[in-house]
Motif scaffolding. Structure first.
Motif, mmCIF file in Angstrom:
data_model
loop_
_atom_site.group_PDB
_atom_site.id
_atom_site.type_symbol
_atom_site.label_atom_id
_atom_site.label_comp_id
_atom_site.label_asym_id
_atom_site.label_seq_id
_atom_site.Cartn_x
_atom_site.Cartn_y
_atom_site.Cartn_z
ATOM 1 N N PHE A 303 -1.700 3.167 -2.460
ATOM 2 C CA PHE A 303 -2.429 3.710 -1.316
ATOM 3 C C PHE A 303 -2.109 2.812 -0.116
ATOM 4 O O PHE A 303 -2.396 1.611 -0.132
ATOM 5 C CB PHE A 303 -3.936 3.725 -1.571
ATOM 6 N N PRO A 304 -1.496 3.349 0.950
ATOM 7 C CA PRO A 304 -1.021 2.509 2.060
ATOM 8 C C PRO A 304 -2.132 1.675 2.687
ATOM 9 O O PRO A 304 -3.281 2.128 2.819
ATOM 10 C CB PRO A 304 -0.473 3.528 3.059
ATOM 11 N N LEU A 305 -1.784 0.476 3.094
ATOM 12 C CA LEU A 305 -2.739 -0.437 3.735
ATOM 13 C C LEU A 305 -1.966 -1.498 4.493
ATOM 14 O O LEU A 305 -0.921 -1.965 4.028
ATOM 15 C CB LEU A 305 -3.636 -1.103 2.690
ATOM 16 N N ASP A 306 -2.495 -1.896 5.665
ATOM 17 C CA ASP A 306 -1.862 -2.951 6.459
ATOM 18 C C ASP A 306 -2.750 -4.149 6.706
ATOM 19 O O ASP A 306 -2.246 -5.269 6.808
ATOM 20 C CB ASP A 306 -1.390 -2.377 7.804
ATOM 21 N N TYR A 307 -4.044 -3.947 6.848
ATOM 22 C CA TYR A 307 -4.976 -5.062 7.085
ATOM 23 C C TYR A 307 -6.102 -4.989 6.069
ATOM 24 O O TYR A 307 -6.654 -3.918 5.808
ATOM 25 C CB TYR A 307 -5.600 -4.988 8.479
ATOM 26 N N ALA A 871 3.229 -0.611 7.522
ATOM 27 C CA ALA A 871 3.892 -0.071 8.708
ATOM 28 C C ALA A 871 5.291 -0.620 8.937
ATOM 29 O O ALA A 871 6.128 0.045 9.539
ATOM 30 C CB ALA A 871 3.021 -0.330 9.938
ATOM 31 N N THR A 872 5.556 -1.823 8.482
ATOM 32 C CA THR A 872 6.864 -2.450 8.724
ATOM 33 C C THR A 872 7.730 -2.468 7.471
ATOM 34 O O THR A 872 8.672 -3.248 7.377
ATOM 35 C CB THR A 872 6.664 -3.885 9.248
ATOM 36 N N GLU A 873 7.412 -1.606 6.509
ATOM 37 C CA GLU A 873 8.107 -1.648 5.221
ATOM 38 C C GLU A 873 9.588 -1.309 5.350
ATOM 39 O O GLU A 873 10.432 -1.917 4.670
ATOM 40 C CB GLU A 873 7.443 -0.674 4.239
ATOM 41 N N GLN A 874 9.936 -0.346 6.201
ATOM 42 C CA GLN A 874 11.325 0.107 6.304
ATOM 43 C C GLN A 874 11.773 0.048 7.767
ATOM 44 O O GLN A 874 11.646 1.025 8.489
ATOM 45 C CB GLN A 874 11.469 1.533 5.783
#
Length: 969
Positions: A303-307, A871-874
């Protein structure tokens, strides 16, 4: 006259207060808040007199000195006082200075006209009222002709000031927006009466924007009230040391108004790219082990997460003196450095909570105290903590030093600054209590808190922003529970405070958030799912709450920052995978959409910084010529392409509408008068009798309008109780439901028997009982109520037999449709189906749980990326570029290193995309600029959508060279 700052300082000394004093001694006006001295007429002058200044005009009329100064081609400052300016410090909001704009003066018998190439100001010589007109003579607005302002000298907290008000005459049908999140469900401020005081759930920003293409910024910091009535729209201020002081911003569009505002108050810097992913926050993760466990589960579940966010008390307890000392509890967080490394290894960032209240036993408190930089009143949650003086440069410097050493140097990525309204003696939602709370602090480094009531948040975020900029190159990101004019320059995102979970509150987030962003503060967010979940028993286990959470989460996709936060219940999205697979699928679809939109969002964030753009947009910003959008509260634009209408009502788990308040016609006091007889008591258990009242109906939200003070002779609005008695006269035969809705405790006695009881602290909630009654029957009732702290309300309600029959019928109907008005002047595409429809009409569509009204404006280019985990994965991710045909379109893709301020030095690249409707060609421009680590090539898939034919696709490996992509006509 105007003299330079250096010359003035040399003449009078360096302090502004000394400069003001010297100016008065020389027969000049006081130094204004931007360092300008203006000569006044002789004290015995009468009638209208004026003089031309290098940047405007000053005139004198009926004892009022009024100055109009250009701050830009379509921006002027208007200041009016009684000959003295009582400010002792320069403006904390305005960074801009008067500009040398070419203008002419036309002097006639009745008016003085100031005309520049872009703006005309007419001064009525009889009243001094100003009218503002565009270059072509179109009236923007005018001050009220009969009494444009009222100015009264006052002494408050031993300081001289003015109580002021100024009024504008608005046009019929004109829409007015702004003032921040003031807990109102309506977007348009016409006809509203707003008390402008920061609260837990009140973000005050003294800016209004009109559908007529102008805006007003008031540079006043005290308690204010805005009211729009038949005789005009008025802003009143309790303490305005400089008198009436506002900035008129013209330009003809909301975007130009916002650009003028940010030119005056500061641009919004870029956020790190990961700030536009998902934030997961909870009150609170108890240990570092749990924090890391949650972060790892997000990654393991995909499940996407950044913070991930650590809320309060990681420093210790609320009972000891460690409060917000920028330290870590050694038992629960024994290795913060190692914990943060684990989080970073998961490609996550850590945001952490800090407060302006500092525990007495911390090194931070002791250093502040050595300079006298904490206020005396104790913080409500810890009797061993006090607020620091953020109005002091030294105080801000010390505060940041400890943040850096204790948090940032360990790897913390972002600050969450809680309680910044500023919260002192109570975590209160009521503006009257908060006002008294803040004023109890007394005097700060700049002056008394009556004049500086509202902008504490600006000062404290300014300090942390300045500190981070001075000590590193990492982009600043701050979350704050309050905001003020100028907050955007400090990289501060406000959120709407400790809100309660309900469909009503959810709907208020839309209009409330839009009234923040339209002021020029572009970044805003809220507690997705509601902070308190008190009206949904079982919380996440309640299917009615899960439906609300899913719909709320869909709205969060289109917030500038997407953030989940709350207390008491579990709400990490992955828990719904097994708990409720249908809800989980809706959540996953929503977060995937957010991450797919990142190329669009991040490119527009560059426009926010470089061109003063606004991402979350009230419809009147883009469609000012369609009056039908002026009062739409639940639909908005997200960037130039996307129109969104969140689903703000239950469809699958219907909750009953509120019972109606029992009207005065059905109530009688014991002696036969209309209403109920009441008695107030000091204390929560009827300890000390106070005043008696008669209420024609029982529907109180203390101290709401028109009530301006505590009722029944009470000394305050906390820790009181009340009792009402009388009769209900039954209007018809049949089964009734009688009940109470209140906050905090209540009881209802019917014919002497206890029928309803909820005798406990809590948010407003309803409880009722059913009974069969006869028409004309007199039912004896007694209501008891107690109030502890915080919100306070009580309502006696019923459902009549007709209401109950209608309710039963409504429960048989499942309505999965939404009705969306699409603004005129454009065609629109349904995002889900690709169907094209005309604007200027209301559409009805089915909205199952994973679908909501989402339309794309024709003539749009929408760049989409792939689904990612962060967000900066690719960095070299392929993009899908959708062209929604029907009109020419343009979009600029933007990239940089995602993390630093090197973009300020030109380290970024752009690529212009332009669609020609006539030639059916997309021009992909050459790459401009570059930065270290930039992806040299990117796969682009172009999709043309025209609503008539199947989508056409083209592919291209972009290497920075210009290319034309042609489609069949």
């Amino acid at each position: 006259m105007r003299i330079s700052r250096r010359a003035f300082a040399a003449l009078t000394g360096s302090s502004l207060a000394a400069a003001a004093h010297a100016a008065h001694a020389k027969g000049l006006s006081a130094l204004d808040t931007n360092g300008h001295v203006i000569r006044l007429p002789a004290p015995n002058a009468s009638g209208f007199q004026y003089q031309r200044l290098s940047e405007g005009v000053q005139f004198y009329l009926n004892g009022v000195t009024k100055t109009v100064l250009f701050y830009g081609p379509t921006t002027v400052r208007v200041n009016a006082h009684l000959g003295k300016n009582h400010w002792t410090n320069k403006s904390i909001v305005i960074l801009g200075h008067p500009k040398s704009v070419a203008f002419q003066i036309e002097d006639s018998k009745t008016a003085l006209r100031i005309k520049s190439a872009a703006l005309s100001i007419e001064i009525d010589k009889a009243s001094g009222a100003l009218s503002f007109l565009s270059a072509d003579g179109r009236l923007y607005t005018r001050e009220r002709a009969t009494s444009p302002q009222a100015i009264r000298p006052v002494t408050l907290q031993d300081a001289q000031s003015y109580e002021v008000e100024n009024s504008f005459t608005l046009k019929p049908g004109e829409g007015i927006y702004g003032f921040g999140y003031v807990n109102e469900a309506t977007l348009n401020r016409r006809g509203q009466n707003l008390l402008l005081v920061q609260t837990n759930t009140g973000i005050i920003i003294p800016v209004m924007v009109s559908s007529e293409g102008y805006g007003i910024l008031w540079d006043t910091y005290s308690k204010m009230r805005f009211s729009d009535k038949a005789d005009g729209a008025t802003l009143w201020a309790e303490s305005a040391p400089g008198g009436v002081d506002y900035y008129f911003m013209g330009g003809g569009s909301a975007d130009k108004v916002i650009a003028a505002y940010r030119t005056l108050t500061g641009a919004a810097p870029m956020y790190p790219k990961q700030a536009f992913g998902l934030f997961m926050s909870k009150e609170r993760y108890q240990t570092q082990q749990r924090l890391v466990e949650v972060a790892e589960t997000f990654r393991n579940e995909g499940f996407p997460l950044d913070y991930i966010v650590q809320d309060w008390q990681y420093w210790g307890s609320d009972k000891d003196g460690s409060w917000s000392g920028m330290i870590w509890d050694k038992e629960r967080f024994p290795d913060p450095d190692g914990m943060i490394r684990k989080i970073h290894d998961l490609h996550l960032k850590l945001m952490i909570s800090i407060w302006p209240s500092i525990g007495n036993d911390t090194a931070l408190a002791k250093e502040l105290d050595s300079y006298g930089l904490r206020f005396k009143p104790l913080h409500w949650i810890s009797k061993k903590a006090r607020i620091y003086d953020a109005f002091s440069a030294k105080g801000r410097q010390i505060y940041f030093k400890h943040i850096k050493h204790g948090l940032l140097d360990k790897g913390v990525d972002a600050l969450w600054m809680d309680g910044t309204e500023v919260e002192v003696g109570t975590a209160c939602w009521d503006a009257v209590e908060v006002e008294a709370d803040i004023k109890s602090l007394g005097v700060n480094a700049m002056g008394d808190f009556t004049r500086y009531l509202n902008p504490y948040t600006l000062m404290t975020t300014q300090g942390t922003y300045d500190g981070q900029r001075a000590t590193g190159n990492k982009r600043v990101l701050t979350l704050t529970r309050s905001a003020w004019a100028g907050a955007q320059r400090t990289a501060a995102t406000s959120w709407s405070g400790d809100i309660f979970a309900s469909w009503k509150t959810f709907a208020e987030q839309i209009s409330g958030g839009l009234n923040v962003t339209i002021t020029g503060n572009p970044y805003w967010t809220q507690d997705t799912g509601g902070f308190f979940v008190t009206t949904f028993p079982g919380g996440e286990k309640n299917p009615a709450y899960r439906e609300l959470f899913a719909r709320w989460f869909q709205f969060a996709v289109f917030n500038p920052l997407m953030r989940v936060h709350g207390t008491s219940i579990e709400r990490e999205p992955y828990i719904f995978k097994t708990l409720d697979p249908t809800v989980y699928a809706a959540l996953l679809d929503a977060v995937h959409l957010r991450y797919r939109l990142l190329p669009y969002i991040y490119s527009l964030s560059w426009q926010v910084t470089s061109s003063h753009y606004t991402l979350m947009r009230a419809l009147p910003m883009d469609f000012p010529h369609d009056p039908r959008v002026y009062d739409i509260n639940d639909t908005f634009m997200f960037g130039p392409a996307c129109l969104v209408q969140p689903v703000t009502r239950a469809m699958y788990n219907l909750q009953d509408p509120p019972a109606t308040t029992i009207p005065a016609s059905a109530l009688r006091t014991p002696d036969g008068r209309p209403g109920l007889a009441g008695q107030y008591f000091e204390g929560e258990n009827f300890e000390t009798p106070k005043g008696k009242v008669t209420d024609v109906k029982l529907d109180h939200t203390w101290p709401g309008p028109p009530l301006a003070e505590a009722p029944g002779g009470l000394s305050g609005l906390n820790s009181f109780s009340a009792r009402w008695e009388g009769q209900i006269i039954v209007p018809e035969d049949g089964e009734f439901e009688l009940g109470l809705e209140g906050d905090d405790g209540y009881r209802l006695f019917i014919d002497g028997k206890l029928a309803v009881e909820d005798w406990a602290n809590g948010a407003a909630r309803y409880k009722g009982t059913k009974l069969t009654l006869k028409r004309g029957q007199a039912v004896a009732v007694k209501i008891e109520y107690y109030q502890a702290t915080g919100g306070r309300s009580l309502r006696l309600a019923w459902r009549t037999p007709a209401d109950l029959r209608a309710l039963a019928e409504s429960r048989k109907v499942t309505d999965l449709t939404m009705h969306t008005y699409l603004p005129a002047g454009s065609g629109w595409y349904d995002f889900w189906s690709g169907e094209k429809v005309a604007g200027g009409q209301t559409l009805t569509r089915e909205t199952p749980l994973n679908v909501f009204p989402f339309y794309i404006r024709e003539g749009s280019i929408l760049p989409l990326g792939p689904v990612m985990q962060y967000a900066t994965e690719q960095p070299d991710a392929p993009y899908e570029v959708r062209i929604y045909a029907g009109a020419d379109a343009a979009f600029t893709l933007y990239e940089d290193d995602n993390e630093t301020y090197d973009y300020e030095k030109g380290a970024y690249c752009t690529c212009a995309l332009n669609w020609s409707q006539a030639t059916q060609t997309l021009s992909v421009g050459a790459r401009h600029g570059g930065f270290p680590g930039m992806a040299q090539k990117r796969a682009l898939r172009f999709v043309l959508i025209d609503g008539q034919n199947p989508p056409q696709t083209r592919s291209h490996l972009y290497d920075g060279q210009k290319v034309a992509i042609r489609f069949k006509g």
